[in-house]
Design an enzyme around this catalytic site. Structure first.
Site, short mmCIF file in Angstrom:
data_model
loop_
_atom_site.label_atom_id
_atom_site.label_comp_id
_atom_site.label_asym_id
_atom_site.label_seq_id
_atom_site.Cartn_x
_atom_site.Cartn_y
_atom_site.Cartn_z
N ALA A 74 0.84 -1.19 0.00
CA ALA A 74 0.00 0.00 0.00
C ALA A 74 0.88 1.25 0.00
CB ALA A 74 -0.90 -0.01 1.23
N GLY A 119 0.82 -5.42 0.85
CA GLY A 119 -0.16 -5.53 -0.22
C GLY A 119 0.46 -5.94 -1.54
N GLU A 122 0.55 -9.59 -1.22
CA GLU A 122 -0.84 -10.05 -1.25
C GLU A 122 -1.39 -10.11 -2.68
OE1 GLU A 122 -1.99 -7.19 1.80
OE2 GLU A 122 -2.72 -8.86 3.01
N GLU A 142 3.04 -5.75 7.65
CA GLU A 142 2.04 -4.77 8.07
C GLU A 142 2.04 -4.43 9.55
OE1 GLU A 142 0.23 -6.29 4.17
OE2 GLU A 142 1.59 -7.04 5.72
C1 LIG Z 1 -7.37 -11.10 -2.37
C2 LIG Z 1 -8.73 -10.51 -2.03
C3 LIG Z 1 -8.69 -9.76 -0.72
C4 LIG Z 1 -9.98 -9.02 -0.42
C5 LIG Z 1 -9.72 -7.79 0.47
C6 LIG Z 1 -8.75 -6.83 -0.21
C7 LIG Z 1 -8.62 -5.47 0.48
C8 LIG Z 1 -7.51 -4.68 -0.20
C9 LIG Z 1 -7.16 -3.40 0.53
C10 LIG Z 1 -5.84 -3.51 1.26
C11 LIG Z 1 -4.61 -3.42 0.33
C12 LIG Z 1 -3.41 -4.04 0.98
C13 LIG Z 1 -3.01 -3.34 2.27
C14 LIG Z 1 -1.74 -3.96 2.84
O1 LIG Z 1 -2.08 -5.13 3.56
C15 LIG Z 1 -1.04 -2.97 3.74
C16 LIG Z 1 0.34 -2.65 3.29
O2 LIG Z 1 0.79 -3.00 2.24
S1 LIG Z 1 1.26 -1.69 4.40
C17 LIG Z 1 2.80 -1.41 3.49
C18 LIG Z 1 3.64 -2.62 3.47
N1 LIG Z 1 4.88 -2.36 2.74
C19 LIG Z 1 6.03 -1.98 3.37
O3 LIG Z 1 6.07 -1.85 4.57
C20 LIG Z 1 7.24 -1.75 2.49
C21 LIG Z 1 7.64 -0.27 2.55
N2 LIG Z 1 8.86 -0.01 1.75
C22 LIG Z 1 10.09 -0.38 2.21
O4 LIG Z 1 10.25 -0.99 3.23
C23 LIG Z 1 11.24 -0.02 1.31
O5 LIG Z 1 10.84 1.01 0.45
C24 LIG Z 1 11.74 -1.20 0.46
C25 LIG Z 1 10.61 -1.78 -0.34
C26 LIG Z 1 12.37 -2.24 1.38
C27 LIG Z 1 12.79 -0.67 -0.51
O6 LIG Z 1 13.77 0.05 0.24
P1 LIG Z 1 14.91 0.83 -0.56
O7 LIG Z 1 15.59 -0.07 -1.50
O8 LIG Z 1 15.71 1.56 0.47
O9 LIG Z 1 14.13 1.90 -1.45
P2 LIG Z 1 13.31 3.17 -0.91
O10 LIG Z 1 12.73 2.91 0.44
O11 LIG Z 1 14.13 4.40 -1.12
O12 LIG Z 1 12.06 3.18 -1.91
C28 LIG Z 1 12.23 3.63 -3.26
C29 LIG Z 1 11.10 4.58 -3.53
O13 LIG Z 1 9.83 3.85 -3.46
C30 LIG Z 1 9.04 4.45 -2.44
N3 LIG Z 1 8.26 3.43 -1.74
C31 LIG Z 1 8.69 2.21 -1.36
N4 LIG Z 1 7.71 1.55 -0.72
C32 LIG Z 1 6.62 2.39 -0.67
C33 LIG Z 1 5.29 2.29 -0.15
N5 LIG Z 1 4.86 1.17 0.44
N6 LIG Z 1 4.49 3.37 -0.26
C34 LIG Z 1 4.92 4.48 -0.90
N7 LIG Z 1 6.16 4.66 -1.45
C35 LIG Z 1 6.98 3.59 -1.32
C36 LIG Z 1 10.02 5.14 -1.51
O14 LIG Z 1 9.36 6.17 -0.80
C37 LIG Z 1 11.04 5.67 -2.50
O15 LIG Z 1 10.49 6.81 -3.15
P3 LIG Z 1 11.20 8.24 -2.97
O16 LIG Z 1 11.12 8.52 -1.49
O17 LIG Z 1 12.62 8.05 -3.43
O18 LIG Z 1 10.41 9.19 -3.80
#
Ligand SMILES: CCCCCCCCCCCCC[C@H](O)CC(=O)SCCNC(=O)CCNC(=O)[C@H](O)C(C)(C)COP(=O)(O)OP(=O)(O)OC[C@H]1O[C@@H](n2cnc3c(N)ncnc32)[C@H](O)[C@@H]1OP(=O)(O)O
Length: 266
Positions: A74, A119, A122, A142
Site C-alpha cells: 500500500a 499488499g 498479497e 504490516e
Molecule cells: C485477495 C482478495 C482480498 C480481499 C480484500 C482486499 C482489500 C484490499 C485493501 C488492502 C490493500 C493491501 C493493504 C496492505 O495489507 C497494507 C500494506 O501494504 S502496508 C505497506 C507494506 N509495505 C512496506 O512496509 C514496504 C515499505 N517499503 C520499504 O520498506 C522499502 O521502500 C523497500 C521496499 C524495502 C525498498 O527500500 P529501498 O531499496 O531503500 O528503497 P526506498 O525505500 O528508497 O524506496 C524507493 C522509492 O519507493 C518508495 N516506496 C517504497 N515503498 C513504498 C510504499 N509502500 N508506499 C509508498 N512509497 C513507497 C520510496 O518512498 C522511495 O520513493 P522516494 O522517497 O525516493 O520518492
C-alpha cells in the site's frame, strides 16, 4: 512469442498481449516501487475486469516495470495524508482491485523479482502460481507499520504455508529472501535473477497450449473446492466437469488425440 499490442489502464497499469492466449498485466509505477495508491488500485480493478471478460485470454501474468520490486504494498505516503474518512472511503476501491486479481477466471501467474511486501505480496498471493527470481524478498510486514495484512494475506498465506508458519511470518513482519520463501511455500518456482518475466511468460505459454475452457473450469474447481470437505469438493468438481464435458473444447481435444495432431482450440 512476440508481443502483440498493449492497452494502458490509468497511469499505472499496462496490459500486453503475447501470442494468441497470454496476457501480461504490468504494474507500472516504478518510481514508487509500484506502491498501491488509490489511482493504482482503480487501474488494477479496471484491467482485471477487462481481462476477465476477454475469453481469448487463457493465462494472465502479472509483472512489474520496477527494476527492484514487484510491488512494495500500500502507498504509505498517500496513506499518511489520508483522513480516517478518506481511508474508509478508499477501502472498497482497494478491495475491488485485490478481489479482481483473486477472481481472475483464468490461471494467473505472479512474476516476482525484488520486493513483494505487504499488499504487494498479497497481490502475488491472489494469483495461482508465484514465480520468483533470486532477488525476490517477500513478506507481510504490516504489523510493523501499525496495520494488518488487509489485502487477503491473513487468509491466503495460511493456505500456502500452514497456520503456524503464517502466524510466525505475520507476527514477526519479517522479509523472506527467495530461497527460504521457496522452501516455505511462499513462492512456487525460483529462477535466476533477471529472468522472472521471461520464465513466467514461458510458463504461461505452456499452460495456454491447453484447453481454454478446461483451464477456466479447472481453476474454478480448485478455488471453490479448496477447504471444503471431500464430498462437497467432489460436487464442485462435478459441476466443473459438466461445464467442460459437452464443450467444443472436449470434442476438439479428443479428436486431436485420435488424429495424432495438436488441438486447435475453438
Ligand atoms: C485477495 C482478495 C482480498 C480481499 C480484500 C482486499 C482489500 C484490499 C485493501 C488492502 C490493500 C493491501 C493493504 C496492505 O495489507 C497494507 C500494506 O501494504 S502496508 C505497506 C507494506 N509495505 C512496506 O512496509 C514496504 C515499505 N517499503 C520499504 O520498506 C522499502 O521502500 C523497500 C521496499 C524495502 C525498498 O527500500 P529501498 O531499496 O531503500 O528503497 P526506498 O525505500 O528508497 O524506496 C524507493 C522509492 O519507493 C518508495 N516506496 C517504497 N515503498 C513504498 C510504499 N509502500 N508506499 C509508498 N512509497 C513507497 C520510496 O518512498 C522511495 O520513493 P522516494 O522517497 O525516493 O520518492
Amino acid at each position: 512469442m512476440g508481443e502483440q499490442g498493449e492497452r494502458r489502464f490509468g497511469e499505472y497499469v499496462v496490459v500486453r498481449r503475447h501470442g494468441e492466449r497470454v496476457a501480461e498485466l504490468v504494474l507500472d509505477r516504478p518510481e514508487a516501487m509500484n506502491a498501491v495508491s488509490r489511482a493504482m488500485a482503480a487501474a488494477i480493478e479496471e484491467a482485471c475486469a477487462a481481462l476477465a471478460a476477454d475469453l481469448s485470454v487463457s493465462v494472465t501474468v502479472l509483472t512489474s516495470s520496477a527494476p527492484r520490486a514487484f510491488c512494495a504494498g500500500a502507498d504509505l505516503k498517500e496513506r499518511n495524508s489520508l483522513t480516517d474518512a478518506e481511508l474508509l472511503r478508499q477501502r472498497p476501491q482497494s478491495r475491488a482491485a485485490y478481489t479482481g486479481v483473486l477472481e481472475l477466471p483464468m490461471p494467473a501467474i505472479a512474476a516476482v523479482g525484488g520486493f513483494a511486501l505487504g499488499g504487494g505480496y498479497e497481490i502475488a498471493l491472489a494469483c495461482d502460481v508465484i514465480v520468483a527470481d533470486e532477488t525476490a524478498v517477500v513478506g507481510l510486514p504490516e504489523v510493523s507499520v501499525g496495520v494488518i495484512p488487509g489485502g487477503g494475506g491473513t487468509q491466503l498465506l495460511p493456505r500456502r504455508v500452514g497456520a503456524a508458519r503464517a502466524a510466525e511470518l505475520v507476527f514477526t513482519a519479517r522479509r523472506v529472501p527467495a530461497a527460504e520463501a521457496l522452501s516455505l511455500g511462499m513462492v512456487d518456482q525460483l529462477v535466476p535473477a533477471g529472468s522472472v518475466r521471461t520464465e513466467a511468460l514461458a510458463l504461461a505459454e505452456r499452460i495456454a497450449a491447453n484447453s481454454p475452457v478446461g483451464l477456466r473450469a479447472a481453476k474454478r474447481a480448485l478455488r471453490l473446492g479448496h477447504g471444503l470437505d471431500l464430498r462437497a469438493g467432489l460436487e464442485v468438481e462435478d459441476a466443473a466437469w459438466h461445464k467442460v464435458a459437452f464443450s467444443p473444447d472436449r470434442a476438439e481435444g479428443v479428436a486431436a488425440f485420435n488424429e495424432k495432431r495438436s488441438p486447435r482450440w475453438p
